[in-house]
Design a protein around this motif. Sequence first.
Motif, mmCIF file in Angstrom:
data_model
loop_
_atom_site.group_PDB
_atom_site.id
_atom_site.type_symbol
_atom_site.label_atom_id
_atom_site.label_comp_id
_atom_site.label_asym_id
_atom_site.label_seq_id
_atom_site.Cartn_x
_atom_site.Cartn_y
_atom_site.Cartn_z
ATOM 1 N N CYS A 190 -3.184 -0.133 -8.563
ATOM 2 C CA CYS A 190 -3.866 -1.674 -7.731
ATOM 3 C C CYS A 190 -3.045 -2.795 -8.259
ATOM 4 O O CYS A 190 -2.813 -3.524 -7.567
ATOM 5 C CB CYS A 190 -5.166 -1.405 -7.979
ATOM 6 S SG CYS A 190 -6.186 -0.304 -7.217
ATOM 7 N N VAL A 220 -7.300 -3.583 1.206
ATOM 8 C CA VAL A 220 -6.863 -4.780 0.324
ATOM 9 C C VAL A 220 -7.445 -5.914 0.842
ATOM 10 O O VAL A 220 -7.053 -6.239 2.198
ATOM 11 C CB VAL A 220 -5.215 -4.905 0.100
ATOM 12 C CG1 VAL A 220 -5.063 -6.143 -0.941
ATOM 13 C CG2 VAL A 220 -4.706 -3.710 -0.380
ATOM 14 N N THR A 251 -9.453 1.876 -8.005
ATOM 15 C CA THR A 251 -10.130 0.634 -7.407
ATOM 16 C C THR A 251 -9.815 -0.458 -8.502
ATOM 17 O O THR A 251 -9.662 -0.507 -9.510
ATOM 18 C CB THR A 251 -11.520 0.704 -7.447
ATOM 19 O OG1 THR A 251 -12.241 0.992 -8.747
ATOM 20 C CG2 THR A 251 -12.057 1.828 -6.230
ATOM 21 N N PHE A 252 -9.938 -1.895 -7.934
ATOM 22 C CA PHE A 252 -9.570 -3.090 -8.807
ATOM 23 C C PHE A 252 -10.234 -4.247 -8.139
ATOM 24 O O PHE A 252 -10.328 -4.324 -6.905
ATOM 25 C CB PHE A 252 -8.084 -3.330 -8.839
ATOM 26 C CG PHE A 252 -7.534 -4.216 -9.951
ATOM 27 C CD1 PHE A 252 -7.391 -3.572 -11.036
ATOM 28 C CD2 PHE A 252 -7.776 -5.503 -10.157
ATOM 29 C CE1 PHE A 252 -7.152 -4.353 -12.416
ATOM 30 C CE2 PHE A 252 -7.656 -6.420 -11.078
ATOM 31 C CZ PHE A 252 -7.121 -5.935 -12.278
ATOM 32 N N CYS A 253 -10.913 -5.049 -9.057
ATOM 33 C CA CYS A 253 -11.819 -6.278 -8.374
ATOM 34 C C CYS A 253 -11.290 -7.537 -9.390
ATOM 35 O O CYS A 253 -11.144 -7.235 -10.713
ATOM 36 C CB CYS A 253 -12.879 -6.062 -8.170
ATOM 37 S SG CYS A 253 -13.593 -5.724 -9.752
ATOM 38 N N ILE A 301 0.117 -3.786 -6.387
ATOM 39 C CA ILE A 301 -0.264 -4.369 -5.065
ATOM 40 C C ILE A 301 -0.564 -5.706 -5.080
ATOM 41 O O ILE A 301 -0.137 -6.582 -4.469
ATOM 42 C CB ILE A 301 -1.567 -3.388 -4.540
ATOM 43 C CG1 ILE A 301 -0.810 -2.223 -4.053
ATOM 44 C CG2 ILE A 301 -1.695 -4.147 -3.163
ATOM 45 C CD1 ILE A 301 -2.110 -1.149 -3.755
ATOM 46 N N LEU A 326 0.748 -1.176 0.010
ATOM 47 C CA LEU A 326 0.135 0.001 0.076
ATOM 48 C C LEU A 326 0.732 1.381 0.106
ATOM 49 O O LEU A 326 0.549 2.427 -0.443
ATOM 50 C CB LEU A 326 -0.828 -0.152 1.309
ATOM 51 C CG LEU A 326 -2.210 -0.763 0.961
ATOM 52 C CD1 LEU A 326 -2.816 -0.976 2.510
ATOM 53 C CD2 LEU A 326 -3.105 -0.067 0.054
ATOM 54 N N VAL A 333 -9.454 -4.150 -4.095
ATOM 55 C CA VAL A 333 -8.616 -2.935 -3.795
ATOM 56 C C VAL A 333 -9.342 -1.680 -4.096
ATOM 57 O O VAL A 333 -9.707 -1.496 -4.961
ATOM 58 C CB VAL A 333 -7.185 -2.988 -4.493
ATOM 59 C CG1 VAL A 333 -6.199 -2.087 -4.040
ATOM 60 C CG2 VAL A 333 -6.439 -4.511 -4.509
ATOM 61 N N SER A 388 -10.611 -2.921 -13.486
ATOM 62 C CA SER A 388 -10.185 -1.698 -12.767
ATOM 63 C C SER A 388 -11.007 -0.785 -12.834
ATOM 64 O O SER A 388 -12.063 -0.544 -13.791
ATOM 65 C CB SER A 388 -8.812 -1.265 -13.504
ATOM 66 O OG SER A 388 -9.053 -0.683 -14.851
ATOM 67 N N LEU A 412 -8.215 2.298 -3.079
ATOM 68 C CA LEU A 412 -7.444 3.176 -2.780
ATOM 69 C C LEU A 412 -7.572 4.656 -2.840
ATOM 70 O O LEU A 412 -8.204 5.025 -3.819
ATOM 71 C CB LEU A 412 -5.970 3.073 -3.680
ATOM 72 C CG LEU A 412 -5.275 1.634 -3.616
ATOM 73 C CD1 LEU A 412 -3.877 1.992 -4.706
ATOM 74 C CD2 LEU A 412 -4.816 1.269 -2.392
ATOM 75 N N GLY A 465 -6.796 3.224 -11.726
ATOM 76 C CA GLY A 465 -7.155 1.937 -10.855
ATOM 77 C C GLY A 465 -6.012 0.829 -11.280
ATOM 78 O O GLY A 465 -5.471 0.070 -10.384
#
Length: 458
Positions: A439, A148, A411-413, A442, A141, A427, A397, A429, A435
């Motif tokens: 992300c 996260v 953001t990310f998923c 990370i 981070l 994630v 993202s 942030l 994103g």
Amino acid sequence: MNRIAKRTFCALALAFVLFLGLMFFLLEYAVKADEWVVFPNSPHVYRGANLDCGKVTDRAGVLLMDSTGGRTYSEDATLRKATLHLLGDRYGYISASVLAGFSDEIVGFDHLNGLYSSTGTGGTATLTISAEAQTAALEALKGFKGTVAVYNYETGEILCCVTSPTYDPDNEPDIAGDTTGAYEGVYVNRFIQTTYTPGSIFKVATTAAALSEIPGFADKTFTCNGSLSVAGSSVTCPKSHGQQSLAEALAVSCNCAFAQIALELGEDNVTDYVERFSLTQPCKLDGISTARGTFDLTGADDAALAWSCIGQYTDLINPCRYLQFMGQIAGGGIAAEPYLVRSVSSGPLSGYSAKTSMTGRVMSTSVAKELQELMRYCVVNTYGDYNFPDIEICGKSGTAQVGDHQEPNATFCGFAMDEDYPLAFVVFLEDAGSGSAMCVPILSKVLPVCMDALDNAD
């Protein structure tokens, strides 16, 4: 003789009343004894708002906290910071709300032996998290605020859920006197207690709704000229994407394409599918409720509808809820419900062992499979499959605009399609920018550690 009979009757009546009172007490004891023992602020159980007995370890037995003789945390400073929002601090400013749901098991109470039945110091709670994954996530981070999280969508075990900012409970900073903003919101668990504007990761939900509702949607094409006029407003993209397939539109996160999708779906359908997917509903996590999200199109025009389906407008989602949604896509429409407490060992008649509980079905298997393929396309063609060697990752993202003069939230998923590593992740942030740029690095550090934790599972 009458006098003796009356006295006998009174004695029997009194004995009966005493018997009823005893029965009532025993019933109350059977039902509520654990509540009496672990009532809030009980000096036998709590110090401030947090439990003051027992031990807590990670999934591999790494000691995270020992409260058998005063609260002692891990010897590793990074691990102390990475687990603060799960264990709580010494003074109750940060509460360990997940552990509180297992207070009677941790103190070792049972109805036969009473309190601290086996050792006099409480039991041991084993969490599902990996200590190594927690520290890897906090280090990755690099000081950004956010969260996260990674979980096993087949079992429900959360392997990682770090929230930042945090601090070392053995070296508490002057938070009240801080003027840098570094500790803003430090007392909040961002994984459980907050909601975020999702940005373009919400396009996955929009796509899921469209695949479910619009015939032949997977084969549609879209034209992007860089902007689209909707209800007198402009929906814009960073550039003109031209003619594109659905997979291409999702991969480049084309706002114009998803505005067209939103208008075709319509307000009623969009709202209905948000409810079907439970995207704004709290999750139950070891007995506590996560924050409730928002998706409100009341009085909205078509432009607002378009931006909502892009993940803006009033959209707010809780990270834990969206993590579960990712698991449901990976799991073919259903997934295990996330949890953090694996087991509690204490007295001979007390303790706890978690069991996997599955969610209801939120989409068909065929829709879930199409989403898997679309999100896999995003990773291969946009984010870079090389960032995730040895595992097949599907992802999306987002770059969420949150207001004037602020950097967007990143953001990310996504999830892994691997029978050995059934992992879903999110994630979030704050004020971080792109994103994918922020992300993906990370996740490239955290996911391998989570994979190792599964390889080393009991």
